[in-house]
Design a protein around this motif. Sequence first.
Motif, mmCIF file in Angstrom:
data_model
loop_
_atom_site.group_PDB
_atom_site.id
_atom_site.type_symbol
_atom_site.label_atom_id
_atom_site.label_comp_id
_atom_site.label_asym_id
_atom_site.label_seq_id
_atom_site.Cartn_x
_atom_site.Cartn_y
_atom_site.Cartn_z
ATOM 1 N N ASN A 183 0.857 -1.176 0.000
ATOM 2 C CA ASN A 183 0.000 0.000 0.000
ATOM 3 C C ASN A 183 0.897 1.230 0.000
ATOM 4 O O ASN A 183 1.429 1.629 1.037
ATOM 5 N N ASP A 184 1.081 1.809 -1.178
ATOM 6 C CA ASP A 184 2.020 2.908 -1.323
ATOM 7 C C ASP A 184 1.576 4.139 -0.536
ATOM 8 O O ASP A 184 2.415 4.872 0.019
ATOM 9 N N ALA A 185 0.285 4.361 -0.468
ATOM 10 C CA ALA A 185 -0.211 5.516 0.281
ATOM 11 C C ALA A 185 0.144 5.391 1.756
ATOM 12 O O ALA A 185 0.560 6.372 2.397
ATOM 13 N N LEU A 190 3.582 6.618 6.594
ATOM 14 C CA LEU A 190 4.481 6.139 7.644
ATOM 15 C C LEU A 190 5.911 6.622 7.456
ATOM 16 O O LEU A 190 6.777 6.365 8.302
ATOM 17 N N GLY A 191 6.175 7.283 6.337
ATOM 18 C CA GLY A 191 7.517 7.761 6.079
ATOM 19 C C GLY A 191 8.495 6.665 5.707
ATOM 20 O O GLY A 191 9.700 6.768 5.975
ATOM 21 N N ILE A 192 7.982 5.604 5.066
ATOM 22 C CA ILE A 192 8.807 4.456 4.687
ATOM 23 C C ILE A 192 8.994 4.452 3.170
ATOM 24 O O ILE A 192 8.024 4.565 2.418
ATOM 25 N N ASN A 193 10.209 4.315 2.728
ATOM 26 C CA ASN A 193 10.481 4.155 1.305
ATOM 27 C C ASN A 193 10.303 2.692 0.910
ATOM 28 O O ASN A 193 10.532 1.785 1.729
ATOM 29 N N GLU A 200 16.040 -3.501 4.753
ATOM 30 C CA GLU A 200 15.049 -2.427 4.683
ATOM 31 C C GLU A 200 13.633 -2.970 4.823
ATOM 32 O O GLU A 200 12.762 -2.323 5.407
ATOM 33 N N PHE A 201 13.397 -4.176 4.275
ATOM 34 C CA PHE A 201 12.076 -4.777 4.420
ATOM 35 C C PHE A 201 11.809 -5.107 5.885
ATOM 36 O O PHE A 201 10.714 -4.846 6.396
#
Length: 453
Positions: A183-185, A190-193, A200-201
């Motif tokens: 969910n890109d939105a 959440l400020g996560i790239n 990173e995951f």
Amino acid sequence: MIHIRRSLVGLGLGAALALSACAPGGSSSTTDESSAPAPGAVKTDAAALGDVTLTVWDQEVRGGQEKQMSTLNAEFQKKYPNITIKRVSRSFDDLVKTLRLALTGADAPDVVQANNTRSQMGEFVKANQLVNLDPYAVAYGWDKRYPQSVRNVASYSPDGKTFGSGSLFGMPQVGEVVGIFYNDAKLKTLGINPPKTWAEFDAALATAKSKGEVPLVLGNLEKWPAGHVFGVVQGRFTKADDIRKLGFGQSGGNWVTPENTKAAQALVDWVDKGYFNSGFNGQDYDPAWQGFTKGQGLFLIAGSWLQADLSAAMKTDVKFMLPPAPEAGGTAVTTGGSGLPFAITQKAKNKDAAAAYINFITSPEAMKVLADNGNLPVVETAAQKAPDALATDVFTAFGTVSEDNGLVPYLDWATPTMGDTLGATLQDLLAKKVTPQQALEALQKDYGDFTGQ
């Protein structure tokens, strides 16, 4: 695949799939060259075949899948008004449960989608219930349009013993790749790239949990969905060639390894950290991903067959990515292959008409219809225009992992019983009823009993 299936065989994996074991059960009769029509006897002029009714069983029941089948069936009947399609569409689970009995009945369907596994297609071939399509492949040029690696996923020796080579017994329409929908939105909120590495995951999962979000969505009541999640995690630690040995049921593999232990432990760690939605082991697959479309959860590890439905519901808020590259380096490794092939039953009243139908729904024009409805064409993918942003993500991912030889087979293809073993074992692992070591030993026993190791 088994997916929605599914379980399916990986593409781009070459033709060397020498799998030498018999499918159990079924009739004692075996397929021989007589199951295929003589090359000169094949009739490809469908308009000249007289009035024909074809009963077709498929499992294309979801939005984009259903649309492409309905469209192609209508176009086929418009082009060939002498042929009537009587379509019976069932869920994957219902199709698997009913097809075996249907093929032995007096009113067997003419064309069916048959799961490529030894327990399904392999057993049907052994029992002489499916038509050898080699003469039709030559007549229609399937042997030229479909790469050998694609035809391998529906090829068996005529006695059903060897999988991945021999004669063609089915034609798939769609490609499949398992990856990570997100969910890109929500990521942006959440400020996560979008994560590019496994580290990173992991950090994204932890951040989502700390901020009250459900990091991972899973519905595992049917048991097979966890196999797709495990396959993605396995690619983080285990070499692709080692996974292929296990997935293809080839000798020389081993489930009980440090790498597979790390993968199994990673799933347990996700459970311990509360990363999955509550009650995931008792939730159906469809309600789980449908909940994801309504804003429940951040990541959904699933296959490309959900692409059209997720895009329709979430628009530009959903994106798709391949799993990060393995920790040991290299390119992404993930499960993928083809959808369930369409096959002709031996009881088909007009096999030439059935072949003409399969040719129509797998033609270059059909590939465009598939793409237009958000499905992933198994061949000529690069020639298609993806209908939306999510489809572009999926098409690109499939092309990338195929070219990089990162696709590995669905693990439940390994043996005739591995589907049940894998599903039950992973469900118990996620419920913490067994340890990673015990889970891997159970999988090794099934695999070892089959391969003789």
